[in-house]
Write an enzyme that holds these catalytic residues in place. Sequence first.
Site, PDB file in Angstrom:
ATOM      1  N   TYR A  24     -90.446 -68.491  -3.844  1.00 21.78           N
ATOM      2  CA  TYR A  24     -91.201 -68.466  -2.593  1.00 21.78           C
ATOM      3  C   TYR A  24     -90.375 -68.912  -1.386  1.00 21.78           C
ATOM      4  O   TYR A  24     -90.910 -69.081  -0.293  1.00 21.78           O
ATOM      5  CB  TYR A  24     -92.448 -69.352  -2.702  1.00 21.78           C
ATOM      6  CG  TYR A  24     -92.195 -70.742  -3.261  1.00 21.78           C
ATOM      7  CD1 TYR A  24     -91.342 -71.638  -2.633  1.00 21.78           C
ATOM      8  CD2 TYR A  24     -92.828 -71.159  -4.435  1.00 21.78           C
ATOM      9  CE1 TYR A  24     -91.116 -72.904  -3.135  1.00 21.78           C
ATOM     10  CE2 TYR A  24     -92.606 -72.423  -4.954  1.00 21.78           C
ATOM     11  CZ  TYR A  24     -91.749 -73.294  -4.294  1.00 21.78           C
ATOM     12  OH  TYR A  24     -91.521 -74.549  -4.792  1.00 21.78           O
ATOM     13  N   CYS A  25     -89.068 -69.107  -1.548  1.00 22.45           N
ATOM     14  CA  CYS A  25     -88.263 -69.676  -0.453  1.00 22.45           C
ATOM     15  C   CYS A  25     -88.268 -68.771   0.777  1.00 22.45           C
ATOM     16  O   CYS A  25     -88.060 -67.560   0.679  1.00 22.45           O
ATOM     17  CB  CYS A  25     -86.835 -69.902  -0.912  1.00 22.45           C
ATOM     18  SG  CYS A  25     -85.804 -70.704   0.357  1.00 22.45           S
ATOM     19  N   GLY A  70     -81.819 -74.872   3.088  1.00 23.67           N
ATOM     20  CA  GLY A  70     -80.909 -74.871   1.964  1.00 23.67           C
ATOM     21  C   GLY A  70     -80.922 -76.182   1.181  1.00 23.67           C
ATOM     22  O   GLY A  70     -81.921 -76.864   1.116  1.00 23.67           O
ATOM     23  N   CYS A 262     -96.712 -78.134  19.188  1.00 23.48           N
ATOM     24  CA  CYS A 262     -95.699 -78.211  18.150  1.00 23.48           C
ATOM     25  C   CYS A 262     -94.780 -79.403  18.378  1.00 23.48           C
ATOM     26  O   CYS A 262     -94.491 -79.775  19.523  1.00 23.48           O
ATOM     27  CB  CYS A 262     -94.875 -76.930  18.112  1.00 23.48           C
ATOM     28  SG  CYS A 262     -95.765 -75.538  17.383  1.00 23.48           S
ATOM     29  N   CYS A 277     -87.574 -74.554  15.828  1.00 26.52           N
ATOM     30  CA  CYS A 277     -88.338 -75.095  14.701  1.00 26.52           C
ATOM     31  C   CYS A 277     -87.772 -74.535  13.407  1.00 26.52           C
ATOM     32  O   CYS A 277     -87.211 -73.426  13.374  1.00 26.52           O
ATOM     33  CB  CYS A 277     -89.815 -74.712  14.853  1.00 26.52           C
ATOM     34  SG  CYS A 277     -90.860 -75.037  13.408  1.00 26.52           S
ATOM     35  N   ASP A 278     -87.947 -75.286  12.341  1.00 27.51           N
ATOM     36  CA  ASP A 278     -87.498 -74.890  11.014  1.00 27.51           C
ATOM     37  C   ASP A 278     -88.105 -73.559  10.571  1.00 27.51           C
ATOM     38  O   ASP A 278     -87.476 -72.806   9.823  1.00 27.51           O
ATOM     39  CB  ASP A 278     -87.885 -76.014  10.036  1.00 27.51           C
ATOM     40  CG  ASP A 278     -87.477 -75.729   8.612  1.00 27.51           C
ATOM     41  OD1 ASP A 278     -86.334 -75.304   8.405  1.00 27.51           O
ATOM     42  OD2 ASP A 278     -88.295 -75.950   7.705  1.00 27.51           O
ATOM     43  N   CYS A 322    -114.559 -74.954  17.039  1.00 26.78           N
ATOM     44  CA  CYS A 322    -114.648 -75.477  15.675  1.00 26.78           C
ATOM     45  C   CYS A 322    -114.850 -76.987  15.682  1.00 26.78           C
ATOM     46  O   CYS A 322    -114.179 -77.712  16.426  1.00 26.78           O
ATOM     47  CB  CYS A 322    -113.372 -75.134  14.896  1.00 26.78           C
ATOM     48  SG  CYS A 322    -113.344 -75.786  13.210  1.00 26.78           S
TER      49      CYS A 322
END
Length: 392
Positions: A24-25, A70, A262, A277-278, A322
Site C-alpha cells: 500500500y506504499c 522511504g 494544514c 507536505c509529505d 456537521c
Amino acid sequence: MSEKPPFAVMAKPVGSRCNMRCRYCYYLDKGKYSSHLKQTRMSFDLLDRLIRQTVAASPGPAVSFTWHGGEPTLAGLDFYKKVVELERKVLPAGWTALNNLQTNGLLLNDAWCKFLKENRFDVGLSVDGSEAVHDTNRLDLGGRPTFSRVREAARRLKRHGIEPDLLCTVNAESERRPLEVYRALRDLGSGWVQFIPIVARTPDGSATPESVSPEGYGDFLIACFDEWVSHDLGKLDVQLFAEVSRIWAGGEASLCTLRPECGRVPVIEEDGAVYACDHFVDPEHRLGNLAGGNLEALANSGTQIRFGRTKRDGLTAQCRRCPWLAVCNGGCPKDRFALSDGGEPGQHYLCPGLMKFFAHARPAVDRMMALSREGKGPGEIMKKIQEEKNLC
C-alpha cells in the site's frame, strides 16, 4: 516572546528509497521528482544547511526534526552521528534538538539502538499489529514477510531502554480484525499506538483494494476504543483517542489532519527539494530547494500559506454544518475525493466511519473526563465505566 511561527521539519535523507515493498506504499514513486538521476543520500553540505536553517527559524528552546523516508536508516548510522554533531554545534546554549526516527526496524541492531538511546532519539516503529495482518502487506525486497524481524526490533529497542511509538496502518485486511490488531500492538508493550488509515487511489480515482473502507474504519476504531476504555486506560495511549479527548476538553489538536488548516510541516528530500507536505510531493506543491533558498522563507511563503488555508476554505456544505466539524475539520485534503450527501465533490472519503466513531466515543470520553475531575484514577474509571455499561 518570539514571534516566529513554529514549524516542524520532516527530512527524507534517502528520499523514497526503502528496503521494503509494502503493497500500500504511497511514497515509492516519489523518487521520479528527484533532481538526481538516482536517489542516493543527502549530502553533508545540505544536511548542514537543513540543521542551521531550522535552528535559525525556530522560536526555541526545542527544535524538532523528524527523519523519515522511504527508510531513513538506509542513510547509515554515521549520517545520524553527523546529525547530532551538527546539532550540538549550532544550537544556542540551553536549546535542545528533538529527533524522531520513523523506521521499519529491519536495520536496527544493537549499535543503532545504543546510539538512539544515548542521543535521546524518539523512535516510531511501523508494525501492522498481528503477524498475519502485518505480513499481508509489509514485505521485504524479496517478497518475504517481515513481522518476526520487526517484533525483534521492538524488543531490542526496549532492551536498550527505548519505548518505540508503534505506527500501525489500518487497511482492508486489518479492518476485518480490529481486536486482533489492537491486542497484538498492546502486547508489544510500547505504551503508544498511532493508527494510520490507508487511503490510496487507482488511476480512475476510486480507492485501491488495499485501502480501508469508510465503514470498516469506523468499526475498527470503535472496537479498539471499547477495548482501550475497558482495559488499558493509563497503560496505553492511542493517538486518535488522545487527540479527540483533548479537543472535547477544550484544547487544540496537535495532529494536522484534525486541525482547521494544514500543519506547517515542510518536507525536505535528499536532493534539497522542499515540498508543502509529505502527501503532496509533486511539482505543484514544490516550494523550492534548500541548496539555493531559505527554509524559513519557504515555510512562510504565500504558496505554503495558501496550501494550508485550502483545507479550511475547501470544506463542503455538508462539512460546514456537521456537528463533528470542530473535531474533524474535514480530514486530510488528500482524502477529499468523495461526494457529499448533496452530491458536492471534495467530501472526505472516511467521513461516514469517522462520524460513527465520534458519536460512539463522545459519551464515554465525557464520562471519563467527569470521573477524572472527581479525582478518580484510570483503574477506578475503567471499573466505573464497565459497571455502568453492564447496567444498560
